[in-house]
Design an enzyme around this catalytic site. Structure first.
Site, PDB file in Angstrom:
ATOM      1  CD  GLU A   1      -8.113   2.045   5.454  1.00  0.00           C
ATOM      2  OE1 GLU A   1      -7.513   1.123   6.010  1.00  0.00           O
ATOM      3  OE2 GLU A   1      -7.601   2.723   4.524  1.00  0.00           O
TER       4      GLU A   1
ATOM      5  CD  GLU B   1      -2.815   1.144   2.465  1.00  0.00           C
ATOM      6  OE1 GLU B   1      -3.727   1.991   2.508  1.00  0.00           O
ATOM      7  OE2 GLU B   1      -2.659   0.252   3.329  1.00  0.00           O
TER       8      GLU B   1
END
Length: 282
Positions: free
Chosen positions: A262, A161
């Site tokens: 998220e 990520e």
């Protein structure tokens, strides 16, 4: 808050991140709360930030809570230090943190496998003062290779990520090309091909990246997508990102995986943070 555009969202599959949403509830109550809000899938950061190897009773209790709620675990982070908090991962941090990451690899993979989870996220970790970045990168590659092999053992992808520099100034992967390059190195080393890019549209937007171009270039390399609006990291519709349009572009580019929610729920309970998404699309 405006509803999402139906045609852009109708084919999306949304997963609720229980480490940022429903955190007003105890961990074991969150899966049922997500199910009550209409969702069938959840994802998690490593739920025990102080322990890479928690007692089996804790693992078993969380597994039961997820199963009893009838939701699917679609993503899990490896141990990443104090998250939320000052840390941004452990795998590139020499010494005790690297050791803790390695101790967690098998535990996290086995827990994911027990729930049919097929995506494991390995946060890279912050730069450490007085440590050569090349030394950290070499350690990171060693640990990511171990994690990729563990993921492959359970039929999962390993996610790499990119975060955003304003909020994570010591984190070295702050663009889509940065993260994809690391995944490429892991794949070249293992030959497995299961290291993928985690495309978090919030982080990439905070870095000022051209999101349509990122989608065009890197959808084929993407193993998971996460969203929050920007600025503010709130629900879609609270900022200025054209998230419905971007998700529509992702679908057209061939992405058919889960989209992780998220984002911060705002001032009220998390159950009220999904007004943007009609219940039939959850």
């Amino acid at each position: 808050m405006p509803a999402f555009e139906l045609d852009a969202a109708a084919d999306q599959r949304f997963s609720v991140n229980l480490s940022i949403l429903f955190t007003e509830l105890p961990l074991l109550e969150r899966p049922a709360a997500a199910a009550a809000a209409g969702f069938s899938a959840v994802e998690l950061w490593w739920p025990w930030p102080g322990s890479p190897t928690p007692e089996p009773t804790g693992l078993d209790a969380l597994k039961k809570a997820i199963e009893d709620a009838g939701v699917q675990l679609t993503g899990l982070n490896f141990y990443a230090g104090q998250l939320p908090g000052p840390d941004r991962g452990a795998l590139s941090v020499p010494g005790e943190e690297s050791d803790r990451f390695r101790a967690n690899i098998g535990v996290a993979a086995d827990f994911a496998a027990s729930l049919g989870c097929r995506a494991l996220n390995a946060l890279y970790g912050n730069r450490v003062e007085e440590v050569d970045p090349a030394e950290q990168d070499a350690l990171a590659l060693e640990n990511l290779v171990l994690a990729a092999r563990a993921a492959d053992r359970i039929g999962a992808v390993l996610l790499v990520e990119a975060l955003n520099k304003p909020e994570s100034p010591l984190y070295p992967l702050v663009s889509a090309p940065d993260a994809v390059a690391v995944a490429d190195k892991v794949n070249a080393t293992t030959g497995l091909g299961n290291a993928k890019f985690l495309m978090d549209l919030y982080h990439l937007s905070m870095n000022g990246e051209d999101l349509p171009r990122v989608i065009e270039q890197f959808t084929s390399r993407t193993g998971h997508v996460q969203i929050a609006d920007s600025p503010g990291r709130g629900a879609p519709g609270t900022g200025s990102l054209p998230l419905a349009q971007l998700l529509g572009q992702l679908r057209k580019a061939g992405y058919d995986g889960w989209v992780g929610l998220e984002y911060k729920p705002g001032g009220g309970p998390s159950s009220g943070a999904f007004e943007w998404l009609p219940r039939e699309l959850r």
